[in-house]
Design a protein around this motif. Structure first.
Motif, PDB file in Angstrom:
ATOM      1  N   VAL A  80      15.129   9.721  -5.075  1.00 14.75           N
ATOM      2  CA  VAL A  80      15.289   8.493  -5.852  1.00 14.75           C
ATOM      3  C   VAL A  80      16.779   8.258  -6.082  1.00 14.75           C
ATOM      4  N   GLY A  81      17.246   7.074  -5.707  1.00 15.48           N
ATOM      5  CA  GLY A  81      18.652   6.729  -5.876  1.00 15.48           C
ATOM      6  C   GLY A  81      19.395   6.787  -4.551  1.00 15.48           C
ATOM      7  N   GLU A  82      20.708   6.795  -4.676  1.00 17.98           N
ATOM      8  CA  GLU A  82      21.560   6.782  -3.489  1.00 17.98           C
ATOM      9  C   GLU A  82      22.112   8.170  -3.210  1.00 17.98           C
TER      10      GLU A  82
ATOM     11  N   PHE B 278      11.450   3.165  -8.738  1.00 23.40           N
ATOM     12  CA  PHE B 278      12.910   3.098  -8.782  1.00 23.40           C
ATOM     13  C   PHE B 278      13.416   2.814  -7.379  1.00 23.40           C
ATOM     14  N   LEU B 279      14.373   1.890  -7.294  1.00 17.14           N
ATOM     15  CA  LEU B 279      14.949   1.529  -5.995  1.00 17.14           C
ATOM     16  C   LEU B 279      16.415   1.895  -5.962  1.00 17.14           C
ATOM     17  N   PRO B 280      16.893   2.351  -4.858  1.00 17.87           N
ATOM     18  CA  PRO B 280      16.147   2.695  -3.658  1.00 17.87           C
ATOM     19  C   PRO B 280      15.448   4.050  -3.805  1.00 17.87           C
ATOM     20  N   SER B 281      14.411   4.234  -3.007  1.00 20.12           N
ATOM     21  CA  SER B 281      13.732   5.523  -2.894  1.00 20.12           C
ATOM     22  C   SER B 281      13.606   5.839  -1.412  1.00 20.12           C
ATOM     23  N   THR B 282      13.821   7.090  -1.059  1.00 14.63           N
ATOM     24  CA  THR B 282      13.793   7.506   0.339  1.00 14.63           C
ATOM     25  C   THR B 282      12.714   8.564   0.512  1.00 14.63           C
ATOM     26  N   VAL B 283      11.835   8.336   1.489  1.00  6.15           N
ATOM     27  CA  VAL B 283      10.719   9.234   1.767  1.00  6.15           C
ATOM     28  C   VAL B 283      10.946   9.843   3.156  1.00  6.15           C
ATOM     29  N   PHE B 284      10.560  11.112   3.307  1.00  3.26           N
ATOM     30  CA  PHE B 284      10.798  11.838   4.556  1.00  3.26           C
ATOM     31  C   PHE B 284       9.470  12.284   5.169  1.00  3.26           C
TER      32      PHE B 284
ATOM     33  N   VAL C 138       0.837  -1.199   0.000  1.00  2.00           N
ATOM     34  CA  VAL C 138       0.000   0.000   0.000  1.00  2.00           C
ATOM     35  C   VAL C 138       0.877   1.256   0.000  1.00  2.00           C
ATOM     36  N   TYR C 139       1.982   1.239   0.720  1.00  2.00           N
ATOM     37  CA  TYR C 139       2.909   2.380   0.743  1.00  2.00           C
ATOM     38  C   TYR C 139       3.731   2.449  -0.537  1.00  2.00           C
ATOM     39  N   VAL C 140       4.135   1.294  -1.044  1.00  3.60           N
ATOM     40  CA  VAL C 140       4.897   1.252  -2.294  1.00  3.60           C
ATOM     41  C   VAL C 140       4.067   1.876  -3.415  1.00  3.60           C
ATOM     42  N   LYS C 141       2.791   1.541  -3.463  1.00  8.31           N
ATOM     43  CA  LYS C 141       1.901   2.107  -4.487  1.00  8.31           C
ATOM     44  C   LYS C 141       1.627   3.589  -4.217  1.00  8.31           C
ATOM     45  N   TYR C 142       1.338   3.928  -2.974  1.00  7.02           N
ATOM     46  CA  TYR C 142       0.989   5.305  -2.625  1.00  7.02           C
ATOM     47  C   TYR C 142       2.112   6.277  -2.993  1.00  7.02           C
TER      48      TYR C 142
END
Length: 149
Positions: free
Chosen positions: A103-105, A77-83, A68-72
């Motif tokens: 998106v990315g490192e 693209f991996l990795p992705s970082t959310v704040f 549900v979070y991956v879709k939301y």
């Protein structure tokens, strides 16, 4: 490794950490352990340095319960970082088309620390979007693909 970061595999765990992280930036790395070794190393090394104003956790995108979070957040693209800050999704304007996530490192530990610090300072001033402090040449480039267009 300096410390061991929590890996979240259930929606309830993500809900709880978003809700319970108060007056700190919550950094959630979405990815797979085997694909994120460099980023996870940077996150591990940075966690202690940012611990006064941030919490860092990993989200396993292969877990069925976090889809549900991956879709939301449209984690394609991996990795992705959310704040997050006080349960509010924080956006980062890094000059890319997507301000909802990194998106990315990160190239180096200091880049992550700088981003988290800017998000924290912006959030303390009531901002929901902040400008990325990292020079353009160190911001990962990627191509957005739109389905059914």
């Amino acid at each position: 490794m300096d410390c061991l970061l929590k890996t979240l595999t259930k929606k309830e765990e993500i809900d709880r950490i978003i809700r319970d992280t108060i007056d700190k930036v919550l950094v959630l790395r979405f990815g797979r352990e085997k694909d994120c070794l460099h980023l996870d190393d940077i996150l591990n090394k940075s966690a202690r340095d940012v611990s006064k104003f941030a919490e860092v956790a990993l989200v396993d995108v292969d877990s069925e319960e976090v889809q549900v979070y991956v879709k939301y957040f449209d984690i394609t693209f991996l990795p992705s970082t959310v704040f997050f800050f006080n349960a509010h999704h924080m956006k980062l304007d890094s000059g890319t088309a997507d301000h909802t996530k990194w998106v990315g490192e990160f190239h180096e530990k200091q880049d992550l620390i700088d981003v988290v610090e800017v998000i924290f300072r912006g959030a303390m001033k009531g901002k929901m979007i902040v400008h990325c402090p990292i020079p353009q040449e160190r911001i990962p480039k990627y191509q957005l693909l739109y389905k059914d267009m």
